[in-house]
Every structure is written in structure tokens, then in C-alpha cells.
Design a protein around this motif. Structure first.
Motif, PDB file in Angstrom:
ATOM      1  N   GLY A  60      64.054  49.627 -13.061  1.00 57.02           N
ATOM      2  CA  GLY A  60      64.849  50.211 -14.135  1.00 57.02           C
ATOM      3  C   GLY A  60      66.057  49.362 -14.469  1.00 57.02           C
ATOM      4  O   GLY A  60      66.366  49.130 -15.638  1.00 57.02           O
ATOM      5  N   VAL A  61      66.749  48.868 -13.445  1.00 53.78           N
ATOM      6  CA  VAL A  61      67.910  47.994 -13.686  1.00 53.78           C
ATOM      7  C   VAL A  61      67.476  46.739 -14.430  1.00 53.78           C
ATOM      8  O   VAL A  61      68.092  46.343 -15.428  1.00 53.78           O
ATOM      9  N   LEU A  62      66.398  46.105 -13.961  1.00 51.95           N
ATOM     10  CA  LEU A  62      65.900  44.893 -14.637  1.00 51.95           C
ATOM     11  C   LEU A  62      65.507  45.193 -16.080  1.00 51.95           C
ATOM     12  O   LEU A  62      65.882  44.457 -17.001  1.00 51.95           O
ATOM     13  N   PHE A  63      64.736  46.252 -16.274  1.00 52.97           N
ATOM     14  CA  PHE A  63      64.261  46.573 -17.620  1.00 52.97           C
ATOM     15  C   PHE A  63      65.420  46.843 -18.569  1.00 52.97           C
ATOM     16  O   PHE A  63      65.401  46.426 -19.725  1.00 52.97           O
ATOM     17  N   ARG A  64      66.444  47.530 -18.082  1.00 48.53           N
ATOM     18  CA  ARG A  64      67.589  47.840 -18.946  1.00 48.53           C
ATOM     19  C   ARG A  64      68.411  46.601 -19.279  1.00 48.53           C
ATOM     20  O   ARG A  64      69.175  46.607 -20.240  1.00 48.53           O
ATOM     21  N   MET A  65      68.259  45.528 -18.517  1.00 50.53           N
ATOM     22  CA  MET A  65      68.994  44.288 -18.792  1.00 50.53           C
ATOM     23  C   MET A  65      68.296  43.414 -19.831  1.00 50.53           C
ATOM     24  O   MET A  65      68.914  42.500 -20.379  1.00 50.53           O
ATOM     25  N   ALA A  66      67.021  43.674 -20.109  1.00 55.10           N
ATOM     26  CA  ALA A  66      66.309  42.907 -21.139  1.00 55.10           C
ATOM     27  C   ALA A  66      66.857  43.290 -22.512  1.00 55.10           C
ATOM     28  O   ALA A  66      67.260  44.430 -22.738  1.00 55.10           O
ATOM     29  N   ASP A  67      66.864  42.333 -23.418  1.00 54.59           N
ATOM     30  CA  ASP A  67      67.349  42.609 -24.774  1.00 54.59           C
ATOM     31  C   ASP A  67      66.322  43.393 -25.581  1.00 54.59           C
ATOM     32  O   ASP A  67      66.673  44.295 -26.336  1.00 54.59           O
ATOM     33  N   ILE A  68      65.057  43.018 -25.416  1.00 51.94           N
ATOM     34  CA  ILE A  68      63.961  43.672 -26.137  1.00 51.94           C
ATOM     35  C   ILE A  68      62.794  43.822 -25.177  1.00 51.94           C
ATOM     36  O   ILE A  68      62.495  42.913 -24.404  1.00 51.94           O
TER      37      ILE A  68
END
Length: 167
Positions: free
Chosen positions: A46-54
Motif C-alpha cells: 500500500g505504501v509503495l502503491f500510494r507513492m506511484a504517480d499513476i
């Protein structure tokens, strides 16, 4: 600049690359298949995914997985369909071929099919599909799995399927 990642591990490397080398780059993540996870693993993803721009997603269901399971803001999610209208390749001949193929595979008309076509490698997690079918066979008798492809895991996947309730 754009850095594209195709798996959670590659996303982690893409985010590190942006942090240390390409601060202005946008990170785009293509999310394909929600595998079961919980606890710390789910939180880290979740942390990684939320850091992606798109995040590119292929279905309405995967959009909901990202929103609900990983709490990714909707504004970062982009739904990308294959772009091929579902009836594009259907003709009288293909409908007959479809019925013949279903009969040959023992799939009744109206039976639901999960299909995988691709390389049979560990990172594709096709073994999860077989386990899923084993666990859900009695609850969903109209659900069928078709796997087509080749690769390093072909023999192991065939053995796994033949030693279980999945054929």
C-alpha cells in the motif's frame, strides 16, 4: 521522464531511482493481478502503491482493489481497457468454433472461464490460479481455468494440477 514498473518489486526500485537519480521523473505502475496478501506485506505494498504517480489498471474490479485494499487515491488510478470491442472477432464461424472448443474442453455453454496465456514463470504466479481453483471448486462448479503457455514451470504446473482436483 517516466519510469514504468510492472511489479511491486520493480516499483520499489523505480521509486528509489526517482529518489536518488531522477527526481523529476513520474513513476507509472501497471497493476495486473491482485494476489492474496495481508498484514505487513499488504501495508508495505500500500505504501509503495500510494507513492506511484499513476497506476494503470485493466478492470473496474482492480480499481476497487487499489482503492479499498491499498487505499490509493482515485485520482492516481487510470483504467486502461484493451481497446478491442468484445464482439470484434465474433462471426458465425468463430461462434461455431467456440462451441466446438467448449465441448472439447468439457466447458458447458454459460460456464465461466478464467484464462491465462503467457510464459509459465515463477513471477507470473500461475500456481495461485491452480490453488484458487482447488479451493473454490465446490463453491463454483461452473468456473473453469484454462492455462496456455510454456516455460520453466510447465512440468511443475501440470503435476500440480493433475495431483489435485483440478484437471
Amino acid at each position: 521522464k517516466v519510469i514504468h514498473a510492472h511489479s511491486p518489486v520493480c516499483l520499489a526500485f523505480a521509486l528509489l531511482l526517482r529518489l536518488f537519480r531522477c527526481r523529476t521523473a513520474r513513476v507509472v505502475f501497471s497493476f495486473h493481478w491482485p494476489v492474496p496478501d495481508a498484514g505487513l506485506r499488504r501495508s508495505l505494498k500500500g505504501v509503495l502503491f500510494r507513492m506511484a504517480d499513476i497506476i494503470h489498471l485493466y478492470s473496474v474490479e482492480t480499481v476497487e482493489v487499489m482503492r479499498c485494499r491499498y487505499r490509493v487515491p482515485t485520482k492516481r488510478l487510470q483504467l486502461l481497457y484493451s481497446g478491442i470491442p468484445p464482439d470484434r472477432f465474433v462471426s458465425q464461424d468463430t461462434q461455431v468454433a467456440r462451441e466446438v472448443l467448449r465441448a472439447r474442453l468439457g466447458i458447458p455453454e454459460g460456464g465461466r472461464v478464467i484464462g491465462y496465456l503467457g510464459r509459465l514463470a515463477p513471477e507470473k504466479n500461475v500456481s495461485y490460479l491452480i490453488r484458487f481453483m482447488e479451493e473454490n471448486a465446490s463453491a463454483s462448479p461452473d468456473l473453469h481455468l484454462i492455462v496456455a503457455g510454456g516455460g520453466a514451470l510447465e512440468v511443475a504446473l501440470r503435476e500440480s494440477a493433475s495431483s489435485s482436483s483440478v484437471s
